[in-house]
Design a protein around this motif. Structure first.
Motif, PDB file in Angstrom:
ATOM      1  N   GLY A 198       0.815  -1.207   0.000  1.00 33.02           N
ATOM      2  CA  GLY A 198       0.000   0.000   0.000  1.00 33.02           C
ATOM      3  C   GLY A 198       0.852   1.262   0.000  1.00 33.02           C
ATOM      4  O   GLY A 198       1.957   1.294   0.559  1.00 33.02           O
ATOM      5  N   LYS A 199       0.359   2.314  -0.628  1.00 30.45           N
ATOM      6  CA  LYS A 199       1.084   3.569  -0.770  1.00 30.45           C
ATOM      7  C   LYS A 199       0.373   4.703  -0.028  1.00 30.45           C
ATOM      8  O   LYS A 199      -0.861   4.732   0.044  1.00 30.45           O
ATOM      9  CB  LYS A 199       1.231   3.947  -2.243  1.00 30.45           C
ATOM     10  CG  LYS A 199       1.954   2.892  -3.089  1.00 30.45           C
ATOM     11  CD  LYS A 199       3.378   2.637  -2.583  1.00 30.45           C
ATOM     12  CE  LYS A 199       4.099   1.598  -3.428  1.00 30.45           C
ATOM     13  NZ  LYS A 199       5.454   1.282  -2.887  1.00 30.45           N
ATOM     14  N   VAL A 200       1.173   5.627   0.492  1.00 30.47           N
ATOM     15  CA  VAL A 200       0.643   6.792   1.205  1.00 30.47           C
ATOM     16  C   VAL A 200       1.261   8.057   0.624  1.00 30.47           C
ATOM     17  O   VAL A 200       2.466   8.304   0.776  1.00 30.47           O
ATOM     18  CB  VAL A 200       0.941   6.722   2.715  1.00 30.47           C
ATOM     19  CG1 VAL A 200       0.341   7.950   3.415  1.00 30.47           C
ATOM     20  CG2 VAL A 200       0.402   5.440   3.329  1.00 30.47           C
ATOM     21  N   ALA A 201       0.446   8.857  -0.058  1.00 28.18           N
ATOM     22  CA  ALA A 201       0.877  10.199  -0.462  1.00 28.18           C
ATOM     23  C   ALA A 201       0.704  11.098   0.751  1.00 28.18           C
ATOM     24  O   ALA A 201      -0.327  11.035   1.434  1.00 28.18           O
ATOM     25  CB  ALA A 201       0.017  10.694  -1.620  1.00 28.18           C
ATOM     26  N   MET A 202       1.703  11.906   1.061  1.00 26.87           N
ATOM     27  CA  MET A 202       1.615  12.698   2.291  1.00 26.87           C
ATOM     28  C   MET A 202       2.154  14.099   2.073  1.00 26.87           C
ATOM     29  O   MET A 202       3.020  14.329   1.233  1.00 26.87           O
ATOM     30  CB  MET A 202       2.369  11.995   3.421  1.00 26.87           C
ATOM     31  CG  MET A 202       3.852  11.841   3.190  1.00 26.87           C
ATOM     32  SD  MET A 202       4.632  10.656   4.334  1.00 26.87           S
ATOM     33  CE  MET A 202       4.136   9.094   3.586  1.00 26.87           C
ATOM     34  N   VAL A 203       1.625  15.015   2.870  1.00 29.09           N
ATOM     35  CA  VAL A 203       2.064  16.405   2.790  1.00 29.09           C
ATOM     36  C   VAL A 203       1.791  17.077   4.131  1.00 29.09           C
ATOM     37  O   VAL A 203       0.849  16.709   4.844  1.00 29.09           O
ATOM     38  CB  VAL A 203       1.320  17.153   1.654  1.00 29.09           C
ATOM     39  CG1 VAL A 203      -0.155  17.299   1.964  1.00 29.09           C
ATOM     40  CG2 VAL A 203       1.950  18.522   1.393  1.00 29.09           C
ATOM     41  N   TYR A 204       2.629  18.036   4.478  1.00 25.69           N
ATOM     42  CA  TYR A 204       2.403  18.885   5.653  1.00 25.69           C
ATOM     43  C   TYR A 204       1.903  20.229   5.144  1.00 25.69           C
ATOM     44  O   TYR A 204       2.553  20.874   4.319  1.00 25.69           O
ATOM     45  CB  TYR A 204       3.686  19.058   6.457  1.00 25.69           C
ATOM     46  CG  TYR A 204       4.232  17.768   7.019  1.00 25.69           C
ATOM     47  CD1 TYR A 204       3.721  17.235   8.199  1.00 25.69           C
ATOM     48  CD2 TYR A 204       5.260  17.088   6.369  1.00 25.69           C
ATOM     49  CE1 TYR A 204       4.228  16.045   8.723  1.00 25.69           C
ATOM     50  CE2 TYR A 204       5.778  15.906   6.882  1.00 25.69           C
ATOM     51  CZ  TYR A 204       5.254  15.385   8.056  1.00 25.69           C
ATOM     52  OH  TYR A 204       5.744  14.212   8.569  1.00 25.69           O
ATOM     53  N   ASN A 205       0.775  20.645   5.669  1.00 26.58           N
ATOM     54  CA  ASN A 205       0.122  21.855   5.176  1.00 26.58           C
ATOM     55  C   ASN A 205       0.828  23.137   5.597  1.00 26.58           C
ATOM     56  O   ASN A 205       0.671  24.180   4.967  1.00 26.58           O
ATOM     57  CB  ASN A 205      -1.332  21.875   5.683  1.00 26.58           C
ATOM     58  CG  ASN A 205      -2.198  22.883   4.981  1.00 26.58           C
ATOM     59  OD1 ASN A 205      -2.243  22.909   3.756  1.00 26.58           O
ATOM     60  ND2 ASN A 205      -2.906  23.712   5.741  1.00 26.58           N
ATOM     61  N   GLY A 206       1.600  23.062   6.685  1.00 21.44           N
ATOM     62  CA  GLY A 206       2.266  24.259   7.195  1.00 21.44           C
ATOM     63  C   GLY A 206       1.362  25.163   7.999  1.00 21.44           C
ATOM     64  O   GLY A 206       1.752  26.259   8.396  1.00 21.44           O
ATOM     65  N   SER A 207       0.142  24.711   8.269  1.00 18.29           N
ATOM     66  CA  SER A 207      -0.837  25.529   9.001  1.00 18.29           C
ATOM     67  C   SER A 207      -1.994  24.642   9.447  1.00 18.29           C
ATOM     68  O   SER A 207      -2.370  23.701   8.746  1.00 18.29           O
ATOM     69  CB  SER A 207      -1.378  26.642   8.108  1.00 18.29           C
ATOM     70  OG  SER A 207      -2.524  27.251   8.680  1.00 18.29           O
TER      71      SER A 207
END
Length: 365
Positions: free
Chosen positions: A195-204
């Protein structure tokens, strides 16, 4: 800052004066002369702002529930976004209430600088980092194992996904968010090793438009078809992206379907479940135990998770109607493995950056 010893009505009046200019005190419950006899008669809940439909709101639900059941005064004291108001708000609140509740190590550090000023006041601090030493005998600290609730969310998300790529939107790159993320990744890998997880930190935690933009990128560029938000108020943007793309979203902290279903039913319609950090349950328990004089944990810090009933996946009627049985069964099995000790979910707290990067890289689309 000496503790004010007065009758309950006087305490309430003084609180209203003392808090002027330091925080917005919202009087949601004032039992007056009808209060029962207990170890405490008033509770002050300190937070940035209510209305986030997530962490702060669900926390205050526990305070309100305990206050109403026990017949004691309870108030939310909001200091806003100005961190310079944190210390005066805490000091004035400690003068005005028998019990003070707040979240985070930053408030705890402020309190420790004034350790001798309120020996008879009870303080409950939650969302405290693992390993934190409690130096005051009238302080109880709760560390939530949110990694466990997100483990369940990861199991559910990847089992639900058709593309076998799911998305994670964190508010900031912070230890607490990475604790969620590490649990989520382990849950995904439990259910599907590939399984794959696309991830990001929004910064807010408040910029919903930015979170929506990031979410749409994960859908368009990575083919993610289930999105999990751990971004506070900014999570609304994640749900808006889910609405636009007609995919499922997973909330955080509170049962966010329940929060949105009346006010924003179109948003609620995409929230199939939420990784709950049941702060309301934890705080109601702490207030009730303190009121009854049965709280034996002051002076300590405890880890509360799935076994304690404060970390779990929301299974409301909407979930029951829409979640495939395969997903429900996978979550049930994962939950039992945590409770039995068969599975020990890894915490992101204290994890070396190299190890965290390795885990994130292992599930990149």
């Amino acid at each position: 800052m000496k503790k004010l010893l007065a009758m309950l009505l006087a305490v309430t009046m003084v609180a209203g004066l003392a808090l002027t200019g330091c925080g917005d005190s919202k009087d949601e419950g004032n039992s007056g002369g009808d209060a029962k006899e207990g170890a405490i008669k008033s509770v002050g809940f300190i937070c940035g702002n209510l209305g986030d439909k997530s962490f702060n709101d669900i926390s205050y639900e526990g305070v309100k529930s305990a206050g109403e059941k026990l017949g004691i005064t309870y108030k939310a004291v909001e200091y806003g976004t100005d961190k310079s108001k944190m210390e005066p708000t805490l000091l004035d609140s400690a003068d005005a209430y028998d019990m003070i509740i707040f979240s985070g190590n930053e408030f705890l550090e402020i309190l420790e600088r004034h350790a001798d000023e309120w020996p008879n006041t009870k303080f409950v601090c939650f969302d405290i980092e693992p390993g934190t030493e409690i130096k005051m005998s009238n302080v109880f600290a709760i560390t939530f194992r949110q990694c466990e609730s997100d483990y369940l969310a990861g199991v559910f998300a990847i089992t639900l996904s058709d593309t076998k790529t799911v998305g994670f939107v964190g508010g900031m790159e912070a230890p607490v968010i990475n604790d969620f993320l590490v649990g989520f990744i382990e849950g995904v890998q439990r259910a599907d090793a590939n399984g794959k997880v696309a991830m990001v930190y929004n910064g807010s935690y408040t910029d919903a438009p930015k979170a929506k933009e990031f979410s749409l990128m994960m859908v368009n560029n990575n083919n993610a078809d289930v999105l999990h938000q751990v971004a506070g108020g900014a999570g609304l943007g994640v749900f808006q992206a889910c609405q636009e793309k007609k995919i499922w979203g997973i909330g955080v902290d509170a049962d966010q379907y329940e929060f949105f279903k009346d006010e924003k039913p179109e948003i609620a319609a995409v929230i199939i479940t939420s990784a709950e950090k049941r702060v309301n349950v934890a705080l109601e328990t702490a207030i009730t135990d303190t009121y009854n004089g049965t709280a034996t944990y002051y002076g300590t810090r405890e880890d509360w998770g799935v076994e304690k009933g404060v970390a779990d996946l929301a299974e409301n009627d909407y979930y029951q109607q829409n979640a495939p049985q395969e997903c429900k069964d996978a979550v049930a099995a994962a939950r039992e493995d945590i409770k039995s000790g068969k599975v020990k979910v890894t915490t992101g707290y204290g994890m070396a950056q190299d190890e965290l990067n390795k885990r994130r890289d292992s599930v990149k689309p």
